[in-house]
Design a protein around this motif. Structure first.
Motif, PDB file in Angstrom:
ATOM      1  N   ILE A1063     -37.014  84.052 -34.958  1.00 52.95           N
ATOM      2  CA  ILE A1063     -38.399  84.497 -34.806  1.00 52.95           C
ATOM      3  C   ILE A1063     -39.188  83.405 -34.092  1.00 52.95           C
ATOM      4  N   LEU A1064     -40.009  83.816 -33.120  1.00 53.81           N
ATOM      5  CA  LEU A1064     -40.946  82.877 -32.495  1.00 53.81           C
ATOM      6  C   LEU A1064     -42.303  83.526 -32.570  1.00 53.81           C
ATOM      7  N   TRP A1065     -43.355  82.709 -32.776  1.00 53.90           N
ATOM      8  CA  TRP A1065     -44.653  83.360 -32.771  1.00 53.90           C
ATOM      9  C   TRP A1065     -45.724  82.466 -32.189  1.00 53.90           C
ATOM     10  N   GLY A1066     -46.803  83.105 -31.773  1.00 48.96           N
ATOM     11  CA  GLY A1066     -47.910  82.352 -31.207  1.00 48.96           C
ATOM     12  C   GLY A1066     -49.199  82.948 -31.695  1.00 48.96           C
ATOM     13  N   LYS A1067     -50.231  82.092 -31.805  1.00 47.26           N
ATOM     14  CA  LYS A1067     -51.487  82.591 -32.356  1.00 47.26           C
ATOM     15  C   LYS A1067     -52.298  83.297 -31.289  1.00 47.26           C
ATOM     16  N   SER A1068     -52.263  82.796 -30.058  1.00 46.19           N
ATOM     17  CA  SER A1068     -53.059  83.444 -29.028  1.00 46.19           C
ATOM     18  C   SER A1068     -52.325  83.281 -27.706  1.00 46.19           C
ATOM     19  N   LYS A1069     -53.000  83.693 -26.634  1.00 46.43           N
ATOM     20  CA  LYS A1069     -52.295  83.700 -25.350  1.00 46.43           C
ATOM     21  C   LYS A1069     -51.830  82.316 -24.918  1.00 46.43           C
ATOM     22  N   ASP A1070     -52.713  81.352 -25.073  1.00 48.08           N
ATOM     23  CA  ASP A1070     -52.413  80.038 -24.501  1.00 48.08           C
ATOM     24  C   ASP A1070     -51.535  79.230 -25.446  1.00 48.08           C
ATOM     25  N   ASP A1071     -51.313  79.778 -26.642  1.00 48.43           N
ATOM     26  CA  ASP A1071     -50.610  79.010 -27.656  1.00 48.43           C
ATOM     27  C   ASP A1071     -49.126  78.971 -27.348  1.00 48.43           C
ATOM     28  N   GLU A1072     -48.514  77.833 -27.595  1.00 47.77           N
ATOM     29  CA  GLU A1072     -47.071  77.708 -27.432  1.00 47.77           C
ATOM     30  C   GLU A1072     -46.396  78.559 -28.521  1.00 47.77           C
ATOM     31  N   LEU A1073     -45.330  79.250 -28.191  1.00 50.45           N
ATOM     32  CA  LEU A1073     -44.614  79.996 -29.228  1.00 50.45           C
ATOM     33  C   LEU A1073     -43.804  79.015 -30.057  1.00 50.45           C
ATOM     34  N   SER A1074     -43.799  79.202 -31.375  1.00 52.79           N
ATOM     35  CA  SER A1074     -43.071  78.255 -32.208  1.00 52.79           C
ATOM     36  C   SER A1074     -42.347  79.016 -33.303  1.00 52.79           C
ATOM     37  N   PRO A1075     -41.242  78.462 -33.808  1.00 59.68           N
ATOM     38  CA  PRO A1075     -40.575  79.152 -34.916  1.00 59.68           C
ATOM     39  C   PRO A1075     -41.390  78.970 -36.192  1.00 59.68           C
ATOM     40  N   PRO A1076     -41.261  79.885 -37.116  1.00 56.95           N
ATOM     41  CA  PRO A1076     -42.013  79.747 -38.368  1.00 56.95           C
ATOM     42  C   PRO A1076     -41.422  78.666 -39.254  1.00 56.95           C
ATOM     43  N   LYS A1077     -42.209  78.235 -40.193  1.00 60.58           N
ATOM     44  CA  LYS A1077     -41.720  77.253 -41.165  1.00 60.58           C
ATOM     45  C   LYS A1077     -40.806  77.972 -42.133  1.00 60.58           C
ATOM     46  N   LEU A1078     -39.706  77.314 -42.473  1.00 59.97           N
ATOM     47  CA  LEU A1078     -38.858  77.912 -43.498  1.00 59.97           C
ATOM     48  C   LEU A1078     -38.684  76.870 -44.586  1.00 59.97           C
ATOM     49  N   LYS A1079     -38.362  77.309 -45.779  1.00 58.39           N
ATOM     50  CA  LYS A1079     -38.090  76.344 -46.847  1.00 58.39           C
ATOM     51  C   LYS A1079     -36.847  75.564 -46.458  1.00 58.39           C
ATOM     52  N   ASP A1080     -36.701  74.372 -47.024  1.00 58.28           N
ATOM     53  CA  ASP A1080     -35.591  73.514 -46.609  1.00 58.28           C
ATOM     54  C   ASP A1080     -34.254  74.226 -46.712  1.00 58.28           C
ATOM     55  N   LYS A1081     -34.079  74.910 -47.819  1.00 55.52           N
ATOM     56  CA  LYS A1081     -32.746  75.505 -48.004  1.00 55.52           C
ATOM     57  C   LYS A1081     -32.461  76.529 -46.916  1.00 55.52           C
ATOM     58  N   ASP A1082     -33.556  77.195 -46.441  1.00 59.04           N
ATOM     59  CA  ASP A1082     -33.342  78.150 -45.356  1.00 59.04           C
ATOM     60  C   ASP A1082     -33.137  77.410 -44.033  1.00 59.04           C
ATOM     61  N   ASN A1083     -33.746  76.240 -43.961  1.00 57.63           N
ATOM     62  CA  ASN A1083     -33.700  75.510 -42.701  1.00 57.63           C
ATOM     63  C   ASN A1083     -32.299  75.038 -42.361  1.00 57.63           C
ATOM     64  N   ILE A1084     -31.571  74.612 -43.384  1.00 52.93           N
ATOM     65  CA  ILE A1084     -30.223  74.111 -43.139  1.00 52.93           C
ATOM     66  C   ILE A1084     -29.433  75.196 -42.431  1.00 52.93           C
ATOM     67  N   SER A1085     -29.642  76.412 -42.933  1.00 56.72           N
ATOM     68  CA  SER A1085     -28.876  77.500 -42.342  1.00 56.72           C
ATOM     69  C   SER A1085     -29.625  78.109 -41.166  1.00 56.72           C
ATOM     70  N   PHE A1086     -30.595  77.400 -40.641  1.00 59.48           N
ATOM     71  CA  PHE A1086     -31.471  78.017 -39.645  1.00 59.48           C
ATOM     72  C   PHE A1086     -30.698  78.514 -38.433  1.00 59.48           C
ATOM     73  N   TYR A1087     -29.660  77.771 -38.063  1.00 61.65           N
ATOM     74  CA  TYR A1087     -28.934  78.164 -36.841  1.00 61.65           C
ATOM     75  C   TYR A1087     -28.104  79.412 -37.113  1.00 61.65           C
ATOM     76  N   THR A1088     -27.687  79.561 -38.364  1.00 60.37           N
ATOM     77  CA  THR A1088     -26.892  80.758 -38.656  1.00 60.37           C
ATOM     78  C   THR A1088     -27.801  81.855 -39.187  1.00 60.37           C
ATOM     79  N   HIS A1089     -28.993  81.471 -39.623  1.00 58.63           N
ATOM     80  CA  HIS A1089     -29.897  82.412 -40.287  1.00 58.63           C
ATOM     81  C   HIS A1089     -30.405  83.411 -39.261  1.00 58.63           C
TER      82      HIS A1089
END
Length: 1539
Positions: A1063-1089
């Motif tokens: 998932i990538l998201w941005g707040k407005s047009k000029d905003d850079e798209l960024s992935p959402p924050k995930l809890k640490d345990k989800d983050n480890i698996s972020f590449y497979t998640h």
């Protein structure tokens, strides 16, 4: 006269008595007043509580040295202390003289004076005043002041002089001052000149007790005086002066009382301190407001300052009094003053006379409450008279009981308001004693001002003076006004009293009539500025429901009609009331119209059905001729609930079946439409029953049949529904269809054509397993739907919830209907779900966004959109207030809110039913925003319609700000690349092109405002930039590796892209798209998640990952809303954000802490969802196309096929009453009945329906049921009976030879006898009924499911095969017959046979006879009617013979033939025609026929019983022609040879 003059009254209690000295004491309820007359008599005046006063005269010693100089009481009001001119002290037992009953602590004599002669150490000068001092250690002492300025302390236990000190002038008055902590006691000494001293007598905290032990008593007095002054110290005096000046200049010290009270412990002088003397200040101790105070009265400006016990502290209060005041008495709310001449007493309000220190304020004339003059007398003193009545009185039990039951006060006496405490005073003049009393309570006065004089100003002033509780009093006055019936004034008073709105409404409800109450309720609910909590609104709404109900019950005639109308409008448009309560109240009051309205407009069908179920069980069940009740019961929208709630519907169906005979035609028509088992809302369950009855092998049905092992209650309900429907139909047909006999009904009725399959698009749109609305969300899990969030207008589909929000819950209705949910979409206040049985909608329908028609206000339960039931819908999308659907052929339907043209129908109307969008290309995807819609055609072109104010349609060259029909949306720069996916939700849009580039355009109103202001600043007169920059498309993302982007979604301000499981998201047009924050345990698996679906709400985002977890990102308040759980208080405050209020405009702007995207918050896992089932056939559109069913098949049988129009009820502006009592205009006749009997055979109890048919003499329907059950004999019997009735109506002229009526009458008996016999045969027969093609019909040949199971397999093999030859083991005879027929076909040698074979081939056309024969018969029959009848008769016989031939049962055949011949002959029908019919199919039954005609005696088994005394076969034979008999013989012979 002042406002409150008449509150008080000066009452004389003693007169004509020359008074010289006086003193008074109060102790609790005891009051003692001692007067010394000029004749030196002591007069005691004693009152105890409310008892009458006691006056005692005590003669005094006549000795001139014993003349009384001063008197005082002890603090307990028991003893009177007297000092005589010679300085000796006497104690008079005053209490025991006046009241013998009182218990007295006998320290001194009770029946005589106690005398302490003058002590040697006391001064010799004349005593002037005396005071009784009881130390904190309870030592009783007297302090005596002398003319010489000396003050002596005399012990009252032994008369010793304990100490002495002096001031510089004669002592005129002594008074004791205490502080509030009872810590210190000091003596205030008044000198002759008006100067005052103060002597600290004791102070516990520092252990001071006067006189100091060490000081030798013999010291010279003057020395001690100087010593005291010296000890005061210059600095102390200076500081004192300074302080007072400061205080007068208004700088109030913030020092607290206690601090200031103990402040005089700095140096504790042992003699009298001189109080700072600002010439004319008079100090006096006072007790008011439950504390000891100290008043300083500055005479020249008549300014009164009130201090804590220490004068040095800043004043607590400052009052300006009238000029010329001499002495004063301070009480809680009033100041009593005496003027200089001593003849006028004034009562002054403390509140109104308060002023500030600095200014020379004028005396506020308003502050003068009352004034009394005592004429020529002179006031010696005024004493405070405590008001003790204000204490709480104990309530009696009676009162307490009454309290529970609240009643509105009718009169002043009923008001339970605490009386204010008003301390008055006792005035002693030189010749009489007066008491100032409260004559009329200020409360009465107040109420009088308000309710009678309507003078709120005066009343307010009064409440100010006496410290009344203004709000409480105003409320009480409001109560009185309302009890009197002046509601308007009462409500205004409530408003001024700031009574809680709900309380106002309730008070009105108790006493007012309902109309007034309703007026007020409407006012409350409609006023925009009234800030009420939802709970309050619901309470008020409930009251309105009750009030309306009462009104309707109470008034009849025109009033009732108009009340009902108002009530209906209230229930339709008012959002807040407890809807379940409303249903129950309406049911109990018997307002059936209202009940229907609630069911229809508010979608409360389940509540209504269960209420009906209960009411029909109860003793108060309505009668079957209560027309309104029947209309309510037959409300068509109840069907779905009837099927889902078997407990209630059982009662209802029973009621209908039992009373069906009493129903009028219009009610029957309504019931027929309501119970129609082919309508979309019951099709899911009905078709499920059909599917479980034929065994299929796919995995799904295995699962379903496991379900079926315990037959579902809903299935019983469906069968119940079908049976009730048939019974209603039978009755309806009996009352309406007068067409006599219809030969067409013999055979199966052709079902209506299924909808034409439209071409299916190459690429179907994706399903949405997750959708987020404004403040609610829905997720599909294992084909069930779960909803969560804010339940406004029932958008969760969980029924009417009183709680604001709900955690994830299963949408029970869809589950009960056994539909599989494929896709879901949430709008602002409504939700749509696509299932395998059509589209269901629920929530608010204010703009028609549910597509269920204009009368439905909201539906808290899912309802199927019937208007779409003829189409295969593959995608549904809910905009904020409108809805779109795409069918399998790419057509788009839109409905709902249309003011901005977002429906695309080239106008701005709201549409309450789905309407086809006129658009020439097939559409593959649609998206709906707040006020616009986008459609994507199959070739990748994007079109839009609706509002363009915020650039939603991208094009800057639109003339107006909206487009009401689709226009092309071009995405710069490359307008030719096709677009693949689109999404929108509020104002901005996002699209993916085929080359995986992502563009966005449009902006939310806030962004537009910001951009506009920026542009304004930039331009500065030069137009540098296109003003509407937000309308142009902006490139936001591109998929580098060209892996397709799975999904895009947008919220109010943020956009989300799901690419490759990330998932990538941005707040407005000029905003850079960024992935959402995930809890640490989800983050480890972020590449497979991996995420598989994402959706955006107003300011939150939800996503499903591949393990089925549902995560939500957003503000904490969102978490609370969506998950339906309360937030912790502390976290709440931090999330509120800032609020700015502009001073000039009072506009409020909130700055939320984190509004958009909320990328900075961790996600919350949504609890309470079941885990995903692992399945091998993922849910997709195939389920949709697998379902083949015809909606409203039953209605289509005899009505024109365009049901769409006729199903939609009346237009928007009909009154709710007409709409509720709408009578369907469908034709439902015999044909429909027969179709239903055939289609649903096996799902109803044939016995019941059959007996109903016979009750109403519908023999054709009875015959159809018999044939479906396989009872051909019965069936023929019924059919013949029907035909006979028909013949009787035709009045045919047949010359009759044999008129044998009894023969005909006995047909019925005969049938009864051989039913058993027939049944026996049928049981062998099952396998052969091959004339049936549909599974329902196969089932229909048996009444028990077990038998189906036995022969089901055969049938599967056999399919629809016409020829019975495959079954071999039935018997020789049968085989021989078939062989014979075959041989006939092959062998054309002999002429008779050829003629037979010709007929065999003709026999296929049962209804058409060979041309030649017909002509030949025609010659005989001239009458057209008669010919028709005979024609019908022959068709009838032919039909049955053919049916039975297929069953190959000779005995049955024999019976049927006999019956037919019998019928024919007994009714004198022409025999040649019968011969003709028989000859046509001779090869099928020559054997039974020959037995019937040629064998005189019937010996075959049970046949004896059948025909006893009837004409024997020879009789039959006589009737037939020789030619016919010969034909028959030849057939038999040939066959015999063959065998």
């Amino acid at each position: 006269m002042t406002t409150a003059q008449d509150v008080f009254e000066l009452k004389c209690i003693l007169k004509n008595i020359k008074i010289r000295l006086c003193c008074r004491i109060e102790s609790g309820v005891k009051q003692l007043l001692a007067l010394i007359t000029n004749d030196d008599e002591v007069v005691l005046h004693y009152t105890y509580g409310e008892l009458p006063p006691v006056v005692k005269r005590v003669p005094w010693l006549t000795d001139s040295s014993k003349v009384i100089q001063a008197i005082c009481f002890d603090p307990t009001a028991t003893w009177l202390l007297v000092v005589s001119i010679d300085g000796s002290l006497y104690i008079i037992p005053a209490l025991s003289l006046t009241d013998k009953k009182q218990r007295i602590d006998c320290k001194w004599s009770l029946n005589d004076l106690t005398h302490f002669p003058k002590h040697s150490q006391t001064p010799d000068s004349k005593p002037t005043c005396i005071v009784w001092w009881q130390t904190l250690d309870c030592n009783q002492n007297a302090l005596v002041g002398y003319e010489s300025g000396a003050i002596a302390l005399v012990s009252l236990t032994d008369g010793r002089c304990l100490g002495c000190c002096a001031i510089s002038e004669a002592v005129t008055r002594l008074s004791l001052c205490q502080d509030n902590t009872l810590d210190s006691v000091s003596l205030l000494i008044n000198g002759d000149s008006g100067q005052q001293w103060r002597l600290v007598l004791e102070q516990n905290s520092v252990g001071v007790l006067w006189p100091p032990e060490s000081a030798s008593h013999s010291d010279d007095l003057t020395r001690s005086r100087l010593h005291n002054l010296k000890q005061m110290g210059v600095d102390k005096l200076a500081s004192l002066k300074q302080r007072l000046v400061e205080a007068r200049s208004g700088r109030r010290d913030s020092q607290s009382d206690t601090a200031s009270e103990s402040s005089h412990s700095e140096s504790t002088p042992s003699g009298p301190e001189l109080l700072p003397c600002l010439c004319d200040t008079i100090f006096a101790p006072q007790y008011a407001r439950n504390r000891y105070l100290f008043s300083a009265f500055y005479k020249p400006t008549s300014l009164l300052t009130v201090h804590a016990v220490d004068v040095e502290s800043a004043p607590l209060f400052v009052h300006k009094l009238m000029m010329g005041t001499n002495s004063l008495l301070l009480t809680d709310k009033l100041i009593y003053t005496v003027n200089d001449d001593g003849d006028v007493i004034s009562v002054i309000s403390t509140q109104l006379s308060e002023c500030r220190m600095e200014g020379d304020a004028k005396f506020n004339s308003e502050a003068l409450v009352a004034q009394f003059s005592v004429g020529r007398e002179k006031v010696l003193n005024i004493y405070k008279l405590m008001d003790l009545t204000g204490g709480r009185t104990r309530k009696s039990k009676e009162d307490q009981r009454r309290e529970k039951h609240f009643e509105m006060p009718k009169t002043m006496e009923d008001l339970s308001i605490r009386k204010p405490r008003i301390d008055t005073c006792v005035v002693v003049t030189n010749s009489s004693v007066y008491k100032l009393v409260v004559r009329c309570s200020p409360i009465y006065k107040f109420v009088h001002f308000v309710t009678v004089e309507n003078d709120l100003e005066k009343a307010e002033k009064l409440s100010f003076i006496f410290g009344l509780n203004l709000q409480q009093l105003l409320e009480a006055c409001g109560d009185l006004m309302i009890s009197k019936g002046s509601f308007h004034s009462g409500i205004i008073l409530y408003k001024q009293a700031k009574v809680h709105l709900l309380k106002r409404v309730l008070k009105l409800a108790i006493s007012a009539d309902c109309r007034t109450l309703l007026k007020f309720v409407h006012l409350c609910l409609s006023a925009s500025r009234v800030d009420m909590s939802i709970a309050t609104k619901i309470h008020i709404g409930n009251l309105a429901v009750m009030a309306y109900t009462e009104l309707i019950l109470r008034h009849g005639g025109h009033a009732r009609i108009s009340n009902t109308k108002d009530f209906m409008n209230f229930l339709r448009y008012e959002e807040f009331f407890d809807q379940i309560l409303a249903v129950n109240v309406a049911c109990q009051a018997g307002h059936w119209n209202i009940v229907t309205l609630l069911a229809k407009c508010r979608g409360l069908q389940p509540e209504v059905v269960s209420a009906f179920g209960q009411i029909l069980q109860s003793a108060r069940a309505p009668r079957a001729n209560d027309r309104e009740f029947l209309f309510a019961l037959s409300e068509p929208s109840l069907t779905q609930s009837l099927v889902i709630f078997p407990q209630s519907s059982r009662e209802i169906f029973n009621f209908v079946r039992t009373n069906v005979d009493a129903f009028p035609v219009d009610v029957l028509q309504r019931f027929a439409v309501q119970l129609d088992p082919s309508q979309p809302c019951v099709i899911p369950l009905v078709s499920r029953i059909f599917s479980t009855n034929k065994y299929s092998t796919s995995l799904d049905t295995t699962i379903e049949s496991v379900d079926m092992e315990n037959p579902d209650r809903t299935i019983i309900a469906v069968k119940d529904l079908i049976e009730t429907f048939l019974i209603v139909m039978v009755k309806l047909v009996a009352k309406t269809d007068k067409d006599g006999y219809n030969i067409e009904l013999l055979d199966e009725i052709q079902p209506p054509d299924p909808p034409v399959d439209e071409p299916i698009m190459k690429k179907l749109p994706h399903l949405h397993p997750l959708s987020c609305g404004y403040e609610h969300a829905a997720v599909v899990r294992n084909s069930c739907l779960y909803t969560m969030g804010v339940s406004s207008s029932g958008c969760l589909g969980l029924g009417p919830l009183l709680s604001q929000s709900s955690p994830p819950k299963l949408v029970q209705t869809l589950f009960d209907l056994k539909v599989k949910v494929l896709s879901v979409s949430c709008g602002r206040k409504h939700t749509l779900a696509l299932t395998d049985f059509g589209v269901y909608a629920w929530g608010s329908n204010t703009y028609g966004q549910l597509g269920l028609g204009p009368f439905i206000q909201e539906s808290p339960y899912p309802q199927v959109i019937t208007a779409l039931s003829f189409k295969k819908v593959v995608e549904i999308v809910a905009g904020q207030y409108h809805s779109l659907a795409v069918t399998s052929s790419g057509q788009v339907y839109t409905w709902g809110w249309g003011i901005h043209g977002q429906l695309g129908h080239a106008n701005c109307d709201n549409f309450y039913y789905p309407k086809l969008l006129q658009f020439k290309y097939p559409v593959v995807q649609v998206a709906a925003g707040h006020a616009h819609s986008l459609i994507l055609s199959e070739d990748g072109k994007l079109y839009g319609f609706g509002s363009n104010v915020f650039g939603q349609l991208e094009s800057c060259h639109l003339d107006s700000n909206k487009s009401t029909s689709p226009i092309l949306v071009l995405l710069m720069p490359d307008i030719y690349t096709p677009i693949e996916k689109i999404s929108t939700g509020y104002f901005h849009n996002i699209a993916i092109r085929v080359d995986q580039e992502v563009y966005t355009w449009g902006a939310s109103p806030q962004e537009v405002r910001i951009l506009q202001s920026k542009n304004l600043q930039k331009q500065n007169g030069l137009s540098l930039k296109a003003p509407d920059s937000w309308k142009a498309s902006v490139h936001v993302y591109s998929s580098g590796n060209k892996i397709p982007i799975e999904q895009v979604a947008v919220g109010y301000r943020h956009s989300v892209i799901l690419h490759n499981g990330k998932i990538l998201w941005g707040k407005s047009k000029d905003d850079e798209l960024s992935p959402p924050k995930l809890k640490d345990k989800d983050n480890i698996s972020f590449y497979t998640h991996k995420f598989i679906h994402v959706a955006c709400g107003l300011d939150y985002t939800m996503a499903i990952d591949q393990s089925g977890k549902l995560l939500a990102w957003g503000s904490p308040s969102m978490a609370q809303t969506i998950l339906g759980r309360p937030l912790d208080e502390d976290s709440k405050s931090s999330n509120e954000g800032k609020v700015i209020i502009f001073k000039n405009t009072h506009r409020i702007i909130k700055f939320p802490n984190n509004f958009d995207g909320n990328a900075d918050n961790f996600p919350v896992e949504v609890p309470g969802l079941p885990s995903m089932a692992i399945t091998f056939n993922p849910t997709d559109h195939r389920i949709l196309f697998a379902k083949k069913y015809v909606s409203y098949a039953i209605l289509q049988i005899e009505n024109e096929t365009d049901l769409d129009q006729s199903l939609k009820p009346l237009t928007k502006n009909t009154s709710p009453l007409n709409f509720i009592q709408n009578i369907p205009k469908f034709k439902l006749g015999q044909k429909t009945l027969h179709y239903a009997l055939e289609t649903y055979h096996g799902l109803y109890d044939t016995e019941n329906v059959l007996s109903k048919c016979l009750d109403v003499n519908n023999y054709q329907a009875a015959s159809k049921i018999a044939i479906l059950d396989g009872h051909f004999g019965d069936s023929l019997g019924f059919q013949l009976t029907a035909f006979k009735k028909y013949m009787d109506t035709c009045n045919l002229d047949l010359d009759s030879i044999f008129v044998n009526k009894e023969m005909f009458d006995n047909i019925k008996e005969k049938e009864q006898n051989f039913v058993d016999f027939v049944v026996k045969n049928i049981q062998e027969d099952y396998g052969e009924k091959t004339y049936i093609h549909s599974p329902a019909h196969i089932l229909s040949s048996s009444s028990s499911l077990d038998s189906i199971r036995q022969w089901g397999d055969d049938v599967e093999h056999q399919g629809g095969c016409e020829s019975p030859c495959e079954i071999s083991d039935i018997g020789d005879v049968r085989q021989s017959v078939t062989h014979y027929v075959q041989s006939l076909k092959s062998n054309d040698n002999s002429p008779p046979i050829s003629s037979v074979s010709k007929r065999v081939s003709d026999a296929e056309l049962i209804t058409k006879k060979p041309q030649s024969e017909e002509e030949y018969i025609d010659l005989e029959i001239k009458d057209e009617r008669t010919r028709d009848v005979i024609d019908h008769a022959s068709k009838l016989i032919e039909f049955y013979i053919k049916k039975i031939y297929l069953s190959e049962n000779h005995i049955l055949m024999q019976n049927v033939l006999m019956k037919c011949i019998d019928f024919w002959l007994s009714n004198n029908l022409p025999v040649p025609i019968l011969e003709n019919v028989l000859l046509k199919n001779m090869d099928k039954y020559f054997y039974p026929l020959s037995i019937l005609l040629f064998c005189k005696n019937f010996n075959s088994g049970s046949d004896d019983d059948i025909i006893k005394d009837k004409r024997d076969s020879a009789g039959f034979l006589k009737e037939f022609s020789t030619k016919f008999c010969l034909h028959l013989c030849s057939m038999v012979l040939e066959n015999v040879n063959k065998t």
